[in-house]
Structures are given as structure tokens and as C-alpha cells.
Scaffold this motif. Sequence first.
Motif, PDB file in Angstrom:
ATOM      1  N   HIS A  56       2.875  -2.277  -7.949  1.00  0.00           N
ATOM      2  CA  HIS A  56       3.410  -0.988  -8.405  1.00  0.00           C
ATOM      3  C   HIS A  56       4.838  -0.831  -7.909  1.00  0.00           C
ATOM      4  O   HIS A  56       5.357  -1.698  -7.216  1.00  0.00           O
ATOM      5  N   HIS A  58       6.595   1.301  -5.869  1.00  0.00           N
ATOM      6  CA  HIS A  58       7.129   1.909  -4.647  1.00  0.00           C
ATOM      7  C   HIS A  58       7.960   0.917  -3.831  1.00  0.00           C
ATOM      8  O   HIS A  58       7.632  -0.267  -3.758  1.00  0.00           O
ATOM      9  N   ASP A  60       8.368   0.105  -0.800  1.00  0.00           N
ATOM     10  CA  ASP A  60       7.812  -0.755   0.256  1.00  0.00           C
ATOM     11  C   ASP A  60       7.059  -1.956  -0.324  1.00  0.00           C
ATOM     12  O   ASP A  60       6.596  -2.819   0.430  1.00  0.00           O
ATOM     13  N   HIS A  61       6.951  -2.031  -1.646  1.00  0.00           N
ATOM     14  CA  HIS A  61       6.329  -3.185  -2.308  1.00  0.00           C
ATOM     15  C   HIS A  61       7.332  -3.992  -3.135  1.00  0.00           C
ATOM     16  O   HIS A  61       7.026  -5.096  -3.554  1.00  0.00           O
ATOM     17  N   HIS A 121      -2.145   6.080  -8.599  1.00  0.00           N
ATOM     18  CA  HIS A 121      -1.158   6.089  -7.500  1.00  0.00           C
ATOM     19  C   HIS A 121       0.239   6.125  -8.110  1.00  0.00           C
ATOM     20  O   HIS A 121       1.099   6.892  -7.689  1.00  0.00           O
ATOM     21  N   ASP A 138      -1.930  -0.300  -3.886  1.00  0.00           N
ATOM     22  CA  ASP A 138      -2.199   0.987  -3.222  1.00  0.00           C
ATOM     23  C   ASP A 138      -3.218   1.805  -4.001  1.00  0.00           C
ATOM     24  O   ASP A 138      -3.277   3.023  -3.877  1.00  0.00           O
TER      25      ASP A 138
END
Length: 213
Positions: A56, A58, A60-61, A121, A138
Motif C-alpha cells: 500500500h 503509506h 513507511d512502506h 486501510h 497493514d
Amino acid sequence: MFFKQIQVGPMQNFSYIIGDENSREAAVVDAGWEIEKLIDIANKEKLKINKVLLTHSHYDHVQKVNELSEKTSAVVYFHELDSESINKSIKNSGIKIIKLKNNDEIKIGSLKIKVIHTPGHTPGAICLLVENKLLTGDTLFVNAIGRTDLAGGDAIKLFESLQKLKKLGDNVEVYPGHNYGEIQFSTIGREKKTNPYFKCSTKEQFLNLMGLI
Ligand SMILES: [Fe+2]
């Protein structure tokens, strides 16, 4: 199959390396942090990273996806509904991207990875199924689930996505996008028994537990 879970960065993220033992081709799943660590592991295993799969959008990914793809020439895969924010992380226009849909299949040598669209999410969140291992990003954690209060989040969609995952069978192993549980990976069967959110069988129960009704 070569399969490795690697904890990276300050937010307990997990990245994964999935490799085909014969062709030595490999994919990295999620590229938020410490890509040198991932490249080193691949090199030691004599694996060539040629795909990056993003669960996904975000940061942090995804924030290291540009760098990882530049260093390895990997093609970057993500769901079409998370394109807008991922595209911002891909600054080099020479990087090849492939937009995914539900049920798409990604090949790593002779390995097949099935894409399961699990919105909630984020709109374009995906889970990835390879053999009996499900990488849940997530969407589903050990004893927890992803939050739905960030941009594009939707609790009802997440509930429906979780019902889809329940059908995969109790023996399927669950590999989450963060190390938030008391164990690092689980199974669908274990989460059905112990995860309060995954246990819910009705939307009402679920929304109630989320504090939304
Ligand atoms: Fe996230």
C-alpha cells in the motif's frame, strides 16, 4: 522458495524477500527503510531483485522505492487505486511501474504470487499470496488490524476484506507489514481464534469494536 522476513526502520516495519531457487530471481515486498540491508541479503543468497511489490501507499512502506529500483533496475508493482501517492515516491521517470488489480498474478521465475485486493486501510491495499504464505501489509496484523482513520481509510471495506482473507483456509500463514504482535507471523486459523477484530462475524460487531457505532 527462498522467503525471508526482515524487520527494518524505526516503526517495526517488515520487508520481505521472495526468491525463486532455480532462476534466482527475487522480489522485495515493501521498501520503506534500510534497502541496503535487503540488497545485502539478496546478494549473499545470490538472488537478483527484479521486482518491488508494494502492499500500500503509506510512506513507511514505500519511501525507499525509487532508490531500490534505481539500484536494482527492479520493476515496481502496486494497486492502481494507490497510484497517486506512490507515484510521488517514484521520482525517476525511467523506472518501470505496473499497476495491479484484484486476482492478478505476478511471476518470480516459476513462483506465482496472487494479488488479493483488500481495501480498508487504504483504497489500493493488497495482500499477496505465495504458496501458503499470505503477506498482509497493514490489512491484518498478529492480534490486530490496520487503522482506518487515515486518508482513504474505510472500516466497512476493511471488514469485507478481512472476510475475504478468512476464506483462504486456516493453515495459510500470515506475514504482516509490522512487528506489532507477540509473535512475528501467524496463521489465518490462529487469528480467527485470537484476533478480536478478525473474529468478528458481523459488520455491527466489528464497527462496535472499532468504536465507530
Ligand atoms: Fe499503512
